[in-house]
Design an enzyme around this catalytic site. Structure first.
Site, PDB file in Angstrom:
ATOM      1  N   LYS A  26       0.839  -1.207   0.000  1.00 47.68           N
ATOM      2  CA  LYS A  26       0.000   0.000   0.000  1.00 47.68           C
ATOM      3  C   LYS A  26       0.873   1.255   0.000  1.00 47.68           C
ATOM      4  CE  LYS A  26      -0.386  -0.344   5.026  1.00 47.68           C
ATOM      5  NZ  LYS A  26      -1.255  -0.788   6.126  1.00 47.68           N
ATOM      6  N   ARG A 121     -10.727  -0.400  14.996  1.00 47.29           N
ATOM      7  CA  ARG A 121     -10.536   0.372  13.778  1.00 47.29           C
ATOM      8  C   ARG A 121     -11.538  -0.216  12.773  1.00 47.29           C
ATOM      9  NH1 ARG A 121      -4.573   1.019  11.176  1.00 47.29           N
ATOM     10  NH2 ARG A 121      -5.058  -1.100  10.500  1.00 47.29           N
ATOM     11  N   TYR A 246      15.892  29.465   8.727  1.00 45.50           N
ATOM     12  CA  TYR A 246      14.664  30.143   9.148  1.00 45.50           C
ATOM     13  C   TYR A 246      14.514  30.113  10.664  1.00 45.50           C
ATOM     14  CZ  TYR A 246      12.910  30.176   4.338  1.00 45.50           C
ATOM     15  OH  TYR A 246      12.743  30.408   3.005  1.00 45.50           O
TER      16      TYR A 246
END
Ligand SMILES: *Cc1c(COP(=O)(O)O)cnc(C)c1O
Length: 351
Positions: A26, A121, A246
């Site tokens: 998958k 699930r 940053y």
């Protein structure tokens, strides 16, 4: 991939299991490319995945063996495609049973009925499993289902809790019911081969990453299938107190050289990897510094004084740096890093 498939098989055999293996491919084979995986897992007994598009790609790549849809049909229109591609489907809810019950006649689909054994699930709860099985059995008699098997999924197979109650719940709910059984992901295949039944479903281990927190893939005899590599594209010399990147999240405590690597979060490198995340430059282990940018990240060149522009960099998967180690430093798991590899990263296949 081939080596890891053999390693998982050997572990199953050593545990007394004769289970066949669905190689789980998958999410574009956990980021490795599903066509590449279909070739690498040519020796698997079947491929397992989520969506019809990936199943079609495997058939197009020449995979003629079994293909299993781990979440089954999402809507009635999927049925015709599943029949045409000859897929095996999970059936985990009443809606999916209804899709089969109301379908026009056609060739039978092989089915694994899914039990919710405690993960909550997908799956029929234990109390309703016998009823779901009776409906599936009727579909089998009517010719809509071919082979009818049983599956469940373990929530804590990688943890000290092990299988917990889930194995007993599965055994009780399926006692006396004929049909093949499939219960084990990578962690359960490696740790509890004795419960693997007829079909194991390993994923992550086949790509050479570890399903366990405290046990490395190397210690399990697995080899990384993916190495993420880049190069230094610039070098900066910092004075004491100079900032990097940053947010000026890293400041040099004393003069130092840093390298700039052509790899950032748009390539799938985790933006939340903090200063200190391990990275290998010119064969030497060092650390990421400051905030990861979209296209670049900075590394400490203190332990690699010879490294200049063009020096090779390994982000994970080679030179002794596992994806699991990088994932742990970034507060995630190897699975997430592998499947997040961005499409823009050029892929070179090595034998
Ligand atoms: C993803 C998945 C697997 C494979 O799990 P790994 O932990 O990668 O081995 C097995 N079964 C099901 C139902 C899955 O969704």
């Amino acid at each position: 991939m081939t080596h890891n498939l053999d390693a998982v098989r050997r572990r199953l055999r050593a545990g007394g299991s004769a289970a066949r293996v669905w190689a789980v491919v998958k999410a574009n084979a956990y980021g490795h490319g599903i066509e590449r995986a279909a070739a690498g897992f040519a020796g698997a007994d079947g491929l397992a995945m989520l969506d019809l598009a990936e199943a079609a790609r495997c058939r197009d790549a020449g995979w003629a063996g079994p293909i299993m849809l781990l979440e089954g049909l999402f809507e009635p229109a999927d049925l015709a495609v599943a029949r045409q591609l000859g897929l095996t489907v999970t059936v985990h809810c009443d809606d999916q049973l209804r899709m089969l019950e109301t379908a026009p006649a056609g060739p039978p689909l092989d089915v694994f009925l899914k039990l919710n054994s405690g993960m909550n699930r997908l799956g029929f709860p234990a109390a309703r499993y016998a009823g779901a099985y009776a409906r599936a059995q009727a579909l089998r008699q009517a010719g809509a289902i071919g082979t009818l098997g049983h599956m469940t999924h373990f929530a804590t197979a990688d943890m000290p809790a092990g299988l917990g109650d889930q194995w007993r719940v599965f055994e009780r709910a399926t006692a006396g019911l004929p049909g093949p059984r499939s219960v084990c992901n990578s962690a359960a295949s490696l740790r509890f081969p004795e419960v693997a039944g007829d079909w194991a479903r390993p994923g992550i281990a086949l790509y050479g990453a570890s399903p366990f927190d405290g046990e490395s893939a190397a210690a399990l005899g697995l080899r990384p299938a993916m190495a993420l590599r880049s190069r230094l594209i610039d070098v900066q010399s910092l004075g004491e107190g100079d900032a990097v990147g940053y947010g000026a999240r890293f400041r040099a405590p004393s003069p130092m050289r840093i390298g700039v690597v052509a790899c950032g979060y748009a390539d799938g490198y985790p933006r939340h990897a903090p200063s200190g995340t391990p990275v290998v430059v010119d064969g030497v282990r060092t650390r990421v510094l400051g905030c990861v940018s979209m296209d670049m990240l900075a590394v400490d060149l203190t332990p690699v004084p010879q490294a200049g522009i063009g020096a090779p960099v390994t982000l994970w998967g080679a030179d002794g740096l596992s994806v699991d180690e990088v994932a742990q430093a970034a507060g995630t798991i190897g699975y997430e890093l592998l499947c997040a590899l961005a499409p823009r990263v050029p892929v070179r296949t090595e034998a």
